[in-house]
Scaffold this motif. Structure first.
Motif, PDB file in Angstrom:
ATOM      1  N   VAL A  93       0.814  -1.080  -0.396  1.00  0.00           N
ATOM      2  CA  VAL A  93      -0.066  -0.112  -0.235  1.00  0.00           C
ATOM      3  C   VAL A  93       1.065   1.522   0.227  1.00  0.00           C
ATOM      4  O   VAL A  93       2.286   1.394   0.751  1.00  0.00           O
ATOM      5  N   PRO A  94       0.512   2.365  -0.958  1.00  0.00           N
ATOM      6  CA  PRO A  94       1.319   3.944  -0.794  1.00  0.00           C
ATOM      7  C   PRO A  94       0.898   4.081   0.836  1.00  0.00           C
ATOM      8  O   PRO A  94      -0.290   3.520   1.504  1.00  0.00           O
ATOM      9  N   ASN A  95       2.028   4.522   1.567  1.00  0.00           N
ATOM     10  CA  ASN A  95       1.734   5.560   2.293  1.00  0.00           C
ATOM     11  C   ASN A  95       2.770   6.391   2.505  1.00  0.00           C
ATOM     12  O   ASN A  95       4.368   6.937   1.843  1.00  0.00           O
ATOM     13  N   VAL A  96       2.266   7.737   3.645  1.00  0.00           N
ATOM     14  CA  VAL A  96       2.973   9.044   3.049  1.00  0.00           C
ATOM     15  C   VAL A  96       3.228   8.938   4.938  1.00  0.00           C
ATOM     16  O   VAL A  96       3.214   9.190   5.516  1.00  0.00           O
ATOM     17  N   THR A  97       4.914   9.481   5.070  1.00  0.00           N
ATOM     18  CA  THR A  97       5.809   9.857   5.922  1.00  0.00           C
ATOM     19  C   THR A  97       4.984  11.225   6.384  1.00  0.00           C
ATOM     20  O   THR A  97       4.396  11.839   6.337  1.00  0.00           O
ATOM     21  N   HIS A  98       5.592  11.144   7.771  1.00  0.00           N
ATOM     22  CA  HIS A  98       5.091  12.515   8.618  1.00  0.00           C
ATOM     23  C   HIS A  98       6.047  13.592   8.494  1.00  0.00           C
ATOM     24  O   HIS A  98       5.482  14.220   7.571  1.00  0.00           O
ATOM     25  N   GLU A  99       7.018  13.178   7.135  1.00  0.00           N
ATOM     26  CA  GLU A  99       8.060  14.003   6.870  1.00  0.00           C
ATOM     27  C   GLU A  99       7.425  14.857   5.557  1.00  0.00           C
ATOM     28  O   GLU A  99       7.671  15.046   4.781  1.00  0.00           O
ATOM     29  N   GLY A 100       6.465  13.881   4.964  1.00  0.00           N
ATOM     30  CA  GLY A 100       6.100  13.674   3.528  1.00  0.00           C
ATOM     31  C   GLY A 100       5.960  13.368   2.216  1.00  0.00           C
ATOM     32  O   GLY A 100       5.385  13.576   1.719  1.00  0.00           O
ATOM     33  N   PHE A 101       7.198  12.497   2.613  1.00  0.00           N
ATOM     34  CA  PHE A 101       7.566  11.338   1.680  1.00  0.00           C
ATOM     35  C   PHE A 101       6.470  10.297   1.602  1.00  0.00           C
ATOM     36  O   PHE A 101       6.403   9.952   2.466  1.00  0.00           O
ATOM     37  N   ALA A 102       6.476  10.295   0.676  1.00  0.00           N
ATOM     38  CA  ALA A 102       6.346   8.645  -0.219  1.00  0.00           C
ATOM     39  C   ALA A 102       7.019   7.381  -0.151  1.00  0.00           C
ATOM     40  O   ALA A 102       8.115   7.778  -0.462  1.00  0.00           O
ATOM     41  N   GLU A 103       6.036   6.412   0.746  1.00  0.00           N
ATOM     42  CA  GLU A 103       6.817   4.974   0.544  1.00  0.00           C
ATOM     43  C   GLU A 103       5.971   4.278   0.177  1.00  0.00           C
ATOM     44  O   GLU A 103       4.493   4.327   0.210  1.00  0.00           O
TER      45      GLU A 103
END
Length: 127
Positions: free
Chosen positions: A45-55
C-alpha cells in the motif's frame, strides 16, 4: 442445496485444516483470543510519512475463520494487536486501516465464513 460459493468456502477450509496456517494471539486490551489456521497474505500500500515522503508499506493480511474472532469480541478494530512466535521471536502486528480508506477488515468470502484483517509489523523481539 448449497451454492458453489458455499462449496468453495468449505473446500478452502478443508485445505487450511489439512495444510495448516499460523497460530496467533489476537489482543484487545486485557482480552486475548487464540487463533488457529491463520493464513497470511501481503498487500503493498502507498503511504505518506509524517515528513511528507511517499513510500510503499507492506501490510500483513490475516485470513481468519470469522467464528474464531467475530463471536468472541465482535469485529477487529484499528489498534488491536496480533502476536505470533516465529523461530524464537515474538512478532507483534497492529490492526490498521489501509491507505485506501477501507476499514481494517473485510469479509473474505461471500458466505461470510472468513475475514481478512489488515495489519503491519510494529515489534519483533526475542522471546
Amino acid at each position: 442445496m448449497t451454492s458453489f460459493a458455499d462449496e468453495l468456502a468449505a473446500g478452502l477450509a478443508d485445505l487450511r485444516d489439512q495444510y495448516g496456517g499460523a497460530d496467533m494471539i489476537y489482543r484487545r486490551g486485557g482480552v486475548s483470543i487464540s487463533l488457529t489456521n491463520v493464513v497470511k497474505g501481503e498487500t503493498k500500500v502507498p503511504n505518506v510519512t509524517h515528513e511528507g515522503f511517499a513510500e510503499q508499506r507492506d501490510t500483513l493480511d490475516l485470513i481468519v475463520e470469522a467464528e474464531q474472532l467475530i463471536g468472541q469480541i465482535t469485529e477487529p478494530r484499528q489498534g488491536d494487536r496480533v502476536d505470533e512466535i516465529i523461530d524464537g521471536f515474538m512478532e507483534s502486528y497492529e490492526v490498521t486501516t489501509p491507505a485506501s480508506g477501507d476499514r481494517c477488515w473485510k469479509w473474505s468470502d461471500v458466505g461470510r465464513t472468513t475475514i481478512r484483517i489488515h495489519t503491519f509489523l510494529v515489534k519483533r523481539a526475542a522471546t
